[in-house]
Design a protein around this motif. Structure first.
Motif, PDB file in Angstrom:
ATOM      1  N   THR A  35      -1.491 -12.738   5.191  1.00 16.86           N
ATOM      2  CA  THR A  35      -2.439 -11.740   4.329  1.00 16.86           C
ATOM      3  C   THR A  35      -3.664 -11.614   4.993  1.00 16.86           C
ATOM      4  N   GLU A  50      -1.132   0.231   1.290  1.00 21.35           N
ATOM      5  CA  GLU A  50      -0.304  -0.690   0.484  1.00 21.35           C
ATOM      6  C   GLU A  50       0.888  -0.818   0.872  1.00 21.35           C
ATOM      7  N   ALA A  51       1.743   0.121   0.871  1.00 21.71           N
ATOM      8  CA  ALA A  51       2.976   0.164   1.131  1.00 21.71           C
ATOM      9  C   ALA A  51       3.328  -0.515   2.583  1.00 21.71           C
ATOM     10  N   ASP A  54       2.878  -4.458   2.292  1.00 18.43           N
ATOM     11  CA  ASP A  54       3.955  -4.935   1.972  1.00 18.43           C
ATOM     12  C   ASP A  54       5.291  -4.953   2.922  1.00 18.43           C
ATOM     13  N   GLN A  57       4.784  -7.675   5.223  1.00 15.31           N
ATOM     14  CA  GLN A  57       5.318  -8.989   4.648  1.00 15.31           C
ATOM     15  C   GLN A  57       6.856  -8.994   4.641  1.00 15.31           C
ATOM     16  N   MET A  58       7.445  -7.926   4.436  1.00 16.73           N
ATOM     17  CA  MET A  58       8.892  -8.053   4.039  1.00 16.73           C
ATOM     18  C   MET A  58       9.641  -8.093   5.785  1.00 16.73           C
TER      19      MET A  58
END
Length: 290
Positions: A35, A50-51, A54, A57-58
């Motif tokens: 993060t 933000e996408a 994410d 992280q995915m």
């Protein structure tokens, strides 16, 4: 792989939100390395929304899901990460990577599969951690690597791997050679201690500051790297002096002079000579306003 582009900074509003979240995460009970690294990327690259955060992280989750289930001893874990990330996906580094800001940004490293030793190590750490591996970072001088095994277990049961070299498992005196090659110094046992997440982030920001310092036209990058470092719970007081000097260098004479004066007041308690020198720099900066 997409064509390279130069990261452009986010809007002031986005930057303020990124910094708020960075400070909050850095001060949490268990700071999350991925993060924090991704928020550094968001401060560098306004296209990382933000996408995108994410998605990164995915991607780490997806890679972890491709590791074999608990392969066994530390050496088996190291080999599994090398086979997956180094050989199958081609994560590794090259000398040219030191010349690119993207090599210090986690989302770019995941996309390009190239980066500095410390950023490739972050990929190894985060993928391995998600899969349940006993893994930790090792901040060797000049070259970051990854350790497998109990952090404070017997040394003979711990294994080091070099993600910059595709995850090559180190043996014999390989670590000594890396340290000698980078610094000319001898390897000391304390250099093999696990690096905490905030230490890793601080070192990443140091790398970014060094990259910017060699490119005066990118003083904007040096400034935000210092300002993020100042949000970490522990940081050298001298960072405030560096920030003040950078403001003066960027033509922000009044703000820079004010910060030089504030730093001189703090340092004066321990070193009057340095304080006087900094006061002189502040006067010179104010003179530039006339």
């Amino acid at each position: 792989m997409r064509h390279p582009r130069s990261p452009r900074p986010p809007s002031p509003e986005r930057s303020a939100e990124v910094r708020r979240r960075f400070a909050e995460e850095a001060r949490s009970e268990r700071p999350d390395l991925a993060t924090l690294c991704l928020l550094v990327g968001a401060e560098a690259d306004g296209a990382l929304d933000e996408a995108g955060l994410d998605a990164a992280q995915m991607e780490l989750d997806r890679l972890a899901g491709e590791l074999p289930f608990r392969p066994g001893a530390p050496r088996a874990w190291a080999a599994a990460l090398r086979d997956l990330l180094g050989e199958r996906y081609g994560f590794q580094g090259a000398a040219a990577d030191y010349q690119r800001l993207e090599s210090s940004l986690l989302h770019e490293v995941l996309e390009r599969r190239r980066g500095l030793p410390i950023m490739l190590s972050v990929v190894w750490l985060e993928v391995a951690r998600r899969a349940g591996a006993p893994v930790y970072g090792v901040a060797l001088p000049g070259h970051f690597v990854v350790g497998f095994g109990a952090e404070f277990g017997p040394e003979e049961e711990r294994v080091l791997a070099d993600p910059f070299d595709g995850g090559r498992v180190l043996s014999g005196n390989d670590a000594e050679v890396l340290v000698a090659g980078a610094t000319g110094a001898a390897l000391h046992p304390s250099m093999l201690e696990p690096a905490a997440p905030l230490e890793v982030v601080s070192r990443i920001l140091n790398n970014i500051r060094a990259w910017a310092a060699a490119r005066p036209e990118r003083s904007d990058v040096g400034l935000w790297a210092i300002e993020l470092a100042l949000l970490l719970p522990a940081h050298p007081a001298r960072l405030r002096y560096e920030r003040a000097r950078l403001l003066v260098q960027r033509g922000e004479f009044s703000a820079g002079a004010g910060e030089l004066e504030a730093y001189a007041e703090v340092v004066g308690a321990v070193d009057e000579a340095v304080a006087e020198q900094v006061q002189g720099e502040a006067r010179a900066a104010r003179a530039m306003l006339n």
